[in-house]
Design an enzyme around this catalytic site. Structure first.
Site, PDB file in Angstrom:
ATOM      1  NE  ARG A 296       4.935  -8.242   1.322  1.00 16.24           N
ATOM      2  CZ  ARG A 296       4.713  -9.491   1.079  1.00 16.24           C
ATOM      3  NH1 ARG A 296       5.542 -10.228   1.653  1.00 16.24           N
ATOM      4  NH2 ARG A 296       3.875  -9.908   0.018  1.00 16.24           N
ATOM      5  CE1 TYR A 440       1.010   2.225  -1.614  1.00 17.63           C
ATOM      6  CE2 TYR A 440       0.937   1.110   0.534  1.00 17.63           C
ATOM      7  CZ  TYR A 440       1.218   2.398  -0.273  1.00 17.63           C
ATOM      8  OH  TYR A 440       1.779   3.394   0.339  1.00 17.63           O
ATOM      9  CD  GLU A 441       4.891  -2.898  -2.037  1.00 21.08           C
ATOM     10  OE1 GLU A 441       5.166  -3.907  -2.259  1.00 21.08           O
ATOM     11  OE2 GLU A 441       4.979  -1.783  -3.049  1.00 21.08           O
ATOM     12  N   GLY A 442       1.153  -6.216  -1.076  1.00 19.47           N
ATOM     13  CA  GLY A 442       0.499  -7.534  -0.547  1.00 19.47           C
ATOM     14  C   GLY A 442      -0.631  -6.976   0.428  1.00 19.47           C
ATOM     15  CD  GLN A 447       1.994  -8.393   3.765  1.00 12.12           C
ATOM     16  OE1 GLN A 447       2.854  -8.770   4.569  1.00 12.12           O
ATOM     17  NE2 GLN A 447       2.054  -7.912   2.842  1.00 12.12           N
TER      18      GLN A 447
END
Length: 600
Positions: A296, A440-442, A447
């Site tokens: 992140r 991506y990555e949440g 977030q």
């Protein structure tokens, strides 16, 4: 052909004058980080990525990766040789642990190289970037035997690594994964399942790829509490470190994506592949977060990276392109038209971009320093403070950083007008590549919920209280220069809006959790503006002092003060509106039924 020049001057400013890396020389790993050493690394890293990596960005996007009939994958022309040069230069080892062959420098220095790579060529940068998260997880949770077997060659760059989390039927809700891990008599596990969206899932850059795969063992809880993490190498590693037989893992396909075409985003099939448990069974969530938090921060840096390369090209075009006349009269009477940089609306986009980019660079590198200090600071209190701050701000760096990175990329495309829509000019690639970072990555909504739903309340709100105390103290000290005073006053008021929004959550989220969900995104954006403001206050102080001391590079520091003023007068105006969005609650957002939403 798009341009890219690594911003080495501004990087040195942040490292040497803002965060003052040499002042931590008493801490482990910082001893060698002298200004001479860090300046040399910054300059050479900038030269390497500008000359070797950046020229492959446009061509790599056009060519993409190729899956061959035998299931193997090749990267775009030039990637393999560029990666060889990257490894031979030791660039991936900068901040890696010395016990596994790294140089042991502060995380800040490795982060600088990661950012330069991503700006020059985001698709290329993702290959070594993903390996860093895998290295962190194995180092934190792997057994000594696993660390000895895998980490030296991953640190050296001989092998790369991946994160295999997502499956076709589930994204962020990893408790729903179906990949299974059946225990075997030899202590290994047979891994069976399908993973999707696996960046760098296969390639021709290294002889082996170490996949870290989430799966569930028999009888595991059907929730996130039943997740385990496994090392699944592409080729089995023999006891002597040599490579054995091909494992039961294959590439089903390469995803056809909107951007980052030079990176092989794969559907990965595991068919009884041999895997080895990392850490404890059903405790894979903790290991996963080590990987995801590293990723992140890296993705937040990608937002900055795409903004920066787009800005460089937008600025160059604005200086060169002639159209219309300045509103105050011809700027170049000898020509038929003035450069478009004379127009206030073009300047608006350029100043918004420059202010974000330089503020975000400072925030990212200061955040990287907090990662270092969370492990190496001299006292437990300092380590706790650093860990609190970077934990709180990780979703902000990722969410706000990539939101703004995409906005800057589209603004710079706008400056190019119709030419920005033409592929050969590169602007539309920056926009496409920047867009994935918001997902991506949440996703950035995830977030925002991580920030508002988890990080705010953690340890009784200790982290956000520490951030507010830091801001209050620095604002109170800022009286030496009119520009600095203006920034401090506006930062104090903007932080006040954030404090009010925080208090509203405390008073209203418990009664109806949807109130928190409805306001989380606005709160994340507000926190991003405040965080950049803290950086701009600090940079304004440094710049004002440098000018007062007769700095030779006066124009550089005057530009810093101008950007600080721009943040204070333009960015802060959003704070009150964002606070009111938080306080509006969930009533209108949740008012309609799904059927009503569908009425057309």
């Amino acid at each position: 052909m798009p341009i890219y020049n690594a911003p080495t001057r501004d990087t040195r400013f942040v490292v040497n004058e803002l965060i003052r890396l040499e002042s931590y020389g008493n801490l482990p790993g910082f001893e060698s980080a002298t200004p001479d050493m860090t300046d040399a690394i910054i300059e050479e890293a900038g030269r390497f990525v500008s000359e070797v990596i950046a020229p492959l960005n446009l061509s790599g996007d056009k060519e993409g990766c190729t899956r061959h009939p035998d299931g193997s994958v090749t990267t775009p022309t030039g990637f393999k040789d560029a990666y060889r040069q990257y490894v031979e230069g030791g660039w991936g080892t900068l901040s890696a642990p010395e016990e596994f062959g790294g140089q042991g420098l502060p995380h800040v220095m490795g982060f600088i190289m990661e950012k330069y790579l991503a700006t020059a060529n985001q698709a290329f940068a993702m290959y070594p970037g993903l390996a860093n998260g895998a290295i962190s997880a194995i180092r934190a949770k792997g057994s000594p035997e696993q660390q000895t077997m895998y980490l030296p060659k991953m640190v050296s760059g001989e092998w790369l690594g991946t994160m295999n989390l997502t499956e076709p039927h589930c994204g962020t809700d990893l408790g729903m994964i179906r990949t299974r891990a059946e225990p075997q008599a030899d202590g290994s596990y047979a891994i069976t399942g399908t993973k999707i969206f696996i960046s760098a899932g296969d390639h021709d850059l290294t002889e082996n790829i170490i996949h870290l795969v989430l799966a569930k063992t028999p009888g595991a809880p059907e929730s996130s509490k039943g997740i385990s993490l496994f090392i699944v190498p592409k080729f089995i590693v023999n006891a002597d470190g040599s490579l054995g037989e091909k494992n039961g893992v294959s590439v089903g396909s390469i995803e056809e994506k909107m951007g980052i075409h030079g990176n092989a985003t794969c559907v990965m099939n595991y068919d009884g592949a041999k895997g080895w448990l990392v850490g404890e069974e059903n405790k894979g969530l903790a290991a996963m977060f080590i990987m995801m938090n590293a990723a992140r921060l890296g993705v937040g840096m990608q937002g900055l990276a795409q903004a920066e390369v787009a800005y460089q090209n937008g600025l160059a075009y604005a200086i060169d392109r002639r159209q219309g006349r300045a509103l105050t009269g011809p700027a170049d009477p000898q020509a038929k038209a003035d450069p478009i940089i004379v127009h206030p609306d073009v300047r608006r986009m350029l100043m918004d971009a420059k202010t974000f980019i330089e503020g975000m660079r400072a925030l990212c590198l200061w955040g990287a320093l907090q990662v270092d200090l969370s492990h190496k600071a001299a006292t437990a209190e300092e380590r706790e403070m650093a860990d609190d701050l970077i934990s709180l701000l990780t979703p902000v760096i990722k969410g706000y950083g990539t939101d703004m990175g995409y906005k800057v990329a589209t603004d710079m495309q706008q400056i190019w007008g119709g030419h920005g829509y033409i592929a050969e000019n590169g602007m539309e690639q920056f926009v496409r590549d920047a867009r994935i970072a918001m997902i991506y990555e949440g996703t950035n909504g995830v977030q925002a919920m991580d920030l508002a739903g988890r990080k705010l309340a953690l340890n009784g709100g200790r982290a956000v209280q520490a951030l507010f105390a830091l801001i209050d103290a620095e604002c109170a000290e800022a009286t030496s220069d009119e520009t600095v005073k203006l920034v401090a006053e506006r930062l104090g008021k903007t932080a006040g809006e954030m404090k009010a929004a925080t208090m509203w959550f405390m008073q209203n989220a418990m009664a109806n959790p949807n109130n928190l969900g409805a306001g989380a995104y606005a709160y994340m954006t507000l926190t991003g503006i405040v965080s950049l403001g803290l950086m701009w206050l600090r940079m304004a102080k440094v710049a004002a002092a440098a000018i007062a001391d007769g700095a030779e590079d006066k124009a550089f520091y005057e530009a810093k003060l101008a950007c600080a003023r721009h943040w204070a007068t333009r960015y802060t105006t959003e704070a009150g509106a964002l606070r009111r969005q938080v306080e509006a609650g969930c009533e209108t957002i949740m008012a309609l039924t799904p059927e009503q939403l569908a009425i057309a």
